[in-house]
Design a protein around this motif. Structure first.
Motif: not given
Ligand SMILES: [Zn+2]
Length: 165
Positions: A12-13, A97-101, A107-109, A164-165
């Motif tokens: 994806l990235l 913490k884990a970022i939810p799937l 937003v894969p980045y 923006r990030y």
């Protein structure tokens, strides 16, 4: 994160990165380059005040903004690809913490979880504003009004870049 998922996000990235570098190339070759050719020469841009110049500058600044955005996202994508390599992809940079799937799929980045992003976005109101006002007060007393205005602006710009990030 399991290997299969990681490969999915890597794809994806990389796809997104290709798309963005294509866009940057297109702007470089067609947008900015074309405007340059069409303008009557670089130097005349500065002493010519016609309406054409205004729209020309507008088009160019739009291209610049698009390109700027693409460059920022590519930087974020490269950061995410690095994290896939060192095995930290999907962890929030701020709280760990884990970022939810679902968020990664959208937003894969992204490098931060939603909660932390909200905190970062609210930060200007919480911490920077009072400082800014203090500075303005001080400068007012010294009577340099022009300096505050430019100082205020650059601070805003910095925050816009960060959020923006
Ligand atoms: Zn977080």
């Amino acid at each position: 994160m399991e290997h299969k998922k990681l490969q999915f996000f890597k794809r994806l990235l990389e796809d997104e990165r290709d798309k963005l570098s294509g866009r940057i190339r297109f702007i470089n070759e067609n947008g900015l380059a074309m405007s340059m050719k069409e303008s009557t020469g670089e130097l005349s841009m500065y002493d010519n005040n016609s309406g054409d110049l205004g729209s020309e500058l507008f088009e160019r600044s739009k291209d610049f903004a698009l390109r700027e955005d693409a460059v920022l996202v590519i930087k974020a994508i490269d950061g995410a690809l690095d994290k896939i390599k060192d095995g930290t992809y999907g962890k929030c940079d701020i709280c760990g913490k884990a970022i939810p799937l679902e968020r990664l799929e959208a937003v894969p980045y992204t490098a931060v979880c939603f909660d932390c992003r909200v905190l970062v976005e609210q930060a200007p109101n919480l911490s920077v504003r009072p400082v800014e006002e203090e500075v303005i007060d001080d400068i007012y007393r010294q009577g340099h009004r022009k300096d505050i205005e430019s100082a205020g602006y650059s601070m805003e710009d910095t925050w816009e870049d960060l959020s923006r990030y």
